[in-house]
Design a protein around this motif. Structure first.
Motif, short mmCIF file in Angstrom:
data_model
loop_
_atom_site.label_atom_id
_atom_site.label_comp_id
_atom_site.label_asym_id
_atom_site.label_seq_id
_atom_site.Cartn_x
_atom_site.Cartn_y
_atom_site.Cartn_z
N PHE A 22 0.84 -1.21 0.00
CA PHE A 22 0.00 0.00 0.00
C PHE A 22 0.88 1.26 0.00
CE2 PHE A 22 -2.60 3.05 2.65
CZ PHE A 22 -3.47 3.40 1.63
N GLU A 23 1.96 1.21 0.78
CA GLU A 23 2.89 2.35 0.81
C GLU A 23 3.53 2.57 -0.55
OE1 GLU A 23 4.27 1.49 5.40
OE2 GLU A 23 5.81 1.86 3.90
N GLN A 39 1.07 19.44 -15.27
CA GLN A 39 0.93 19.82 -16.68
C GLN A 39 -0.42 20.46 -16.99
OE1 GLN A 39 1.71 16.16 -18.77
NE2 GLN A 39 3.91 16.23 -18.32
N VAL A 40 -1.40 20.22 -16.12
CA VAL A 40 -2.76 20.71 -16.43
C VAL A 40 -3.32 21.61 -15.32
CG1 VAL A 40 -3.32 18.79 -17.96
CG2 VAL A 40 -3.79 18.58 -15.52
N GLY A 41 -2.45 22.04 -14.42
CA GLY A 41 -2.88 22.99 -13.39
C GLY A 41 -3.76 22.41 -12.31
N VAL A 42 -3.67 21.09 -12.11
CA VAL A 42 -4.45 20.45 -11.03
C VAL A 42 -3.57 20.37 -9.79
CG1 VAL A 42 -5.48 18.26 -10.26
CG2 VAL A 42 -5.99 19.16 -12.54
N THR A 43 -4.17 20.69 -8.65
CA THR A 43 -3.46 20.56 -7.36
C THR A 43 -4.31 19.70 -6.43
OG1 THR A 43 -4.49 22.61 -6.56
CG2 THR A 43 -2.30 22.80 -7.57
N GLY A 44 -3.71 19.29 -5.30
CA GLY A 44 -4.51 18.49 -4.37
C GLY A 44 -3.68 17.80 -3.31
N LEU A 45 -4.37 16.94 -2.59
CA LEU A 45 -3.73 16.20 -1.51
C LEU A 45 -4.36 14.81 -1.43
CD1 LEU A 45 -1.60 16.70 0.76
CD2 LEU A 45 -3.53 17.08 2.29
N LEU A 46 -3.53 13.83 -1.12
CA LEU A 46 -3.98 12.44 -0.99
C LEU A 46 -3.66 11.96 0.42
CD1 LEU A 46 -4.96 9.83 -2.58
CD2 LEU A 46 -2.54 9.35 -2.91
N ALA A 47 -4.70 11.64 1.18
CA ALA A 47 -4.49 11.06 2.50
C ALA A 47 -4.62 9.55 2.37
CB ALA A 47 -5.52 11.59 3.49
N ALA A 48 -3.67 8.82 2.93
CA ALA A 48 -3.66 7.36 2.83
C ALA A 48 -3.68 6.79 4.23
CB ALA A 48 -2.41 6.90 2.10
N ARG A 76 -6.07 -0.33 -9.51
CA ARG A 76 -5.35 -0.50 -8.25
C ARG A 76 -6.17 -0.09 -7.03
NH1 ARG A 76 -0.14 2.69 -10.10
NH2 ARG A 76 -1.82 3.89 -11.08
N HIS A 77 -7.37 0.44 -7.27
CA HIS A 77 -8.27 0.73 -6.14
C HIS A 77 -9.71 0.48 -6.55
CE1 HIS A 77 -8.80 5.30 -7.25
NE2 HIS A 77 -8.78 4.54 -8.31
N CYS A 78 -10.61 0.44 -5.57
CA CYS A 78 -12.02 0.13 -5.84
C CYS A 78 -12.88 0.86 -4.82
CB CYS A 78 -12.25 -1.38 -5.79
SG CYS A 78 -11.75 -2.09 -4.22
N VAL A 79 -14.15 0.50 -4.75
CA VAL A 79 -15.09 1.12 -3.80
C VAL A 79 -14.97 2.65 -3.87
CG1 VAL A 79 -16.12 0.88 -1.51
CG2 VAL A 79 -14.43 -0.78 -2.23
N LEU A 80 -14.84 3.16 -5.07
CA LEU A 80 -14.61 4.59 -5.23
C LEU A 80 -15.93 5.36 -5.06
CD1 LEU A 80 -12.12 6.05 -7.64
CD2 LEU A 80 -14.40 7.00 -7.71
N GLU A 81 -15.94 6.27 -4.10
CA GLU A 81 -17.17 7.03 -3.83
C GLU A 81 -16.88 8.52 -3.89
OE1 GLU A 81 -19.23 5.91 -0.26
OE2 GLU A 81 -19.14 3.78 -0.77
#
Ligand code: FAD
Length: 152
Positions: A22-23, A39-48, A76-81
């Motif tokens: 997972f890491e 490249q497309v001006g998207v920013t964000g954060l991913l909490a794991a 690589r992931h599922c249950v996407l809500e």
């Protein structure tokens, strides 16, 4: 031409891996995401945490939509809500094209405080709770929230 209006999208998903895998997945995802998003001006954060992902994406509606479409097809992931998506006045995660933070089990009380009742299941978060959690993670306090990587 004026810049396109900003949008923010929040979603949660479940990884198909645990532990060290997972890491590694998280690190791989951030590396590709930081490159693509810049490249497309998207920013964000991913909490794991505990096999879960909670991610914020900010940018133009077109680019957020294209990015989320790719993410949704990722095996690589599922249950996407989807938690929320809509216009915003300003970015909250503009520092990072993408960055990840791991939340350790020691932070479970923080999750409870932020409304993720039932422990580490982020599907129980509403939009405001998810945003509060990500903002708390952004202001990471060493010892409770452990930084994984910051590449953007
Ligand atoms: P590549 O990285 O070259 O990948 C090509 C294809 O192979 C893609 O379809 C990819 O999904 C698939 N793939 C790559 N590695 C593996 C693997 N180990 N196992 C199975 N399939 C694989 N992308 C972004 O651009 N921005 C984001 O913010 C973003 N956030 C993400 C968050 C999460 C939780 C996850 C799981 C993925 C995220 N991704 C993000 C990755 C996204 O799903 C796509 O993999 C990526 O955008 C494709 O980039 P690419 O076109 O450069 O192709």
């Amino acid at each position: 031409m004026p810049p396109a209006p900003l949008h923010r999208l929040l979603y949660v998903s479940r990884a198909d891996s645990v532990g060290r895998e997972f890491e590694i997945l998280t690190e791989d995802v951030v590396a590709v995401s930081a490159r693509n998003n810049a490249q497309v001006g998207v920013t964000g954060l991913l909490a794991a945490f505990d096999g879960w992902f909670l991610q914020a994406l900010e940018g133009s509606r077109t680019e957020i939509s294209a990015t989320f479409s790719r993410i949704a097809k990722d095996p690589r992931h599922c249950v996407l809500e989807l938690i929320s998506a809509g216009p915003i006045d300003a970015r909250l995660f503009g520092r990072w094209s993408m960055s990840a933070r791991t939340i350790t089990p020691a932070a479970a009380p923080v999750l409870d405080m932020l409304g993720a009742r039932g422990g580490m299941d982020p599907r129980l978060l509403d939009s405001a709770g998810a945003l509060r959690l990500l903002l708390t993670v952004a202001r990471v306090s060493e010892g409770v929230l452990e930084r994984v990587t910051l590449r953007a």
